[in-house]
Design an enzyme around this catalytic site. Structure first.
Site, PDB file in Angstrom:
ATOM      1  N   HIS A   1       7.816  -2.646  -4.531  1.00  0.00           N
ATOM      2  CA  HIS A   1       8.206  -1.585  -5.465  1.00  0.00           C
ATOM      3  C   HIS A   1       6.992  -0.840  -6.023  1.00  0.00           C
ATOM      4  CE1 HIS A   1      11.847   0.028  -6.990  1.00  0.00           C
ATOM      5  NE2 HIS A   1      11.913  -0.572  -8.158  1.00  0.00           N
TER       6      HIS A   1
ATOM      7  N   ASN B   1      12.164   2.020 -14.289  1.00  0.00           N
ATOM      8  CA  ASN B   1      13.430   2.598 -14.740  1.00  0.00           C
ATOM      9  C   ASN B   1      13.278   3.713 -15.763  1.00  0.00           C
ATOM     10  OD1 ASN B   1      14.431   0.646 -13.069  1.00  0.00           O
ATOM     11  ND2 ASN B   1      15.469  -0.506 -14.654  1.00  0.00           N
TER      12      ASN B   1
ATOM     13  N   ASP C   1       8.508   4.004  -3.137  1.00  0.00           N
ATOM     14  CA  ASP C   1       8.982   3.115  -2.079  1.00  0.00           C
ATOM     15  C   ASP C   1      10.383   3.529  -1.642  1.00  0.00           C
ATOM     16  OD1 ASP C   1      10.967   0.793  -3.570  1.00  0.00           O
ATOM     17  OD2 ASP C   1       9.601   1.916  -4.862  1.00  0.00           O
TER      18      ASP C   1
ATOM     19  N   ASN D   1      15.928   3.648  -8.974  1.00  0.00           N
ATOM     20  CA  ASN D   1      15.944   3.866 -10.422  1.00  0.00           C
ATOM     21  C   ASN D   1      14.788   4.733 -10.920  1.00  0.00           C
ATOM     22  OD1 ASN D   1      18.344   2.501 -10.831  1.00  0.00           O
ATOM     23  ND2 ASN D   1      17.319   0.531 -11.056  1.00  0.00           N
TER      24      ASN D   1
END
Length: 185
Positions: A20, A66, A91, A112
């Site tokens: 991530h 997020n 990613d 997100n």
């Protein structure tokens, strides 16, 4: 002219080498190439360098994935950079590991970080470099997959992928997204 490169990821030592965090890894790699360092600032770590007359800023949001949009919106406004002169590095599980795609806009695809940016900008019309991390995970285990470190096979190739991503970023800085898309997509 000013440009903004946004590497997406999560802060904290437990996330440093996770899939991530590929956006953070790319801008970190470019910072080393450009011999600059990131400094803590409001909502992000920031760095900058001059390239062919352009002031290129790089940020790594410290708001966690997020809430990346909060940081992106702040820095675009603060630096007075139009969204078209930004590029978000993210990613992407829909692309095979190491595959890269430049896009001028697009849906968040359930990501997100992209969702947060689209919400903060009230638009999904912002450039992004999608970097494939693959999707080798069982159903329902997406979060575990993206928050785990790269495996041994991936680690053997990661430096080459980071180098290629930096080539794409420099081409984007030099010649814009259309030229970079034609050369690398």
């Amino acid at each position: 002219m000013k440009l903004l490169l946004v590497g997406l990821g999560n802060i904290g030592p437990e996330y440093v080498h996770t899939r991530h965090n590929i956006g953070f890894l790319v801008v970190d790699h470019l910072a080393v190439q450009q011999k600059v360092a990131f400094q803590a600032s409001r909502l992000a770590a920031i760095s900058s360098f001059i390239h062919h007359g352009y002031q290129v800023y790089m940020i790594k949001p410290t708001t966690y994935m997020n809430n990346s949009g909060k940081s992106v919106r702040y820095w675009l406004d603060y630096l007075k950079i139009p969204v078209e002169q930004s590029l978000t590095i993210v990613d992407d599980i829909t692309l095979p590991f190491g595959t890269m795609r430049l896009r001028t806009k697009g849906a968040d695809g359930g990501h997100n970080g992209l969702k947060s940016i689209a919400h903060a900008l009230a638009s999904n019309h912002y450039p992004r470099l999608r970097i494939g991390i693959g999707n080798d995970f069982p159903k329902g285990k997406l979060s575990d997959f993206v928050l785990k470190n790269f495996n041994e096979k991936e680690l053997q190739k990661i430096d080459d992928h980071l180098h290629k991503a930096c080539q794409i970023l420099i081409t984007w800085c030099n010649k814009g997204i259309v030229h970079a898309m034609n050369q690398f997509n």
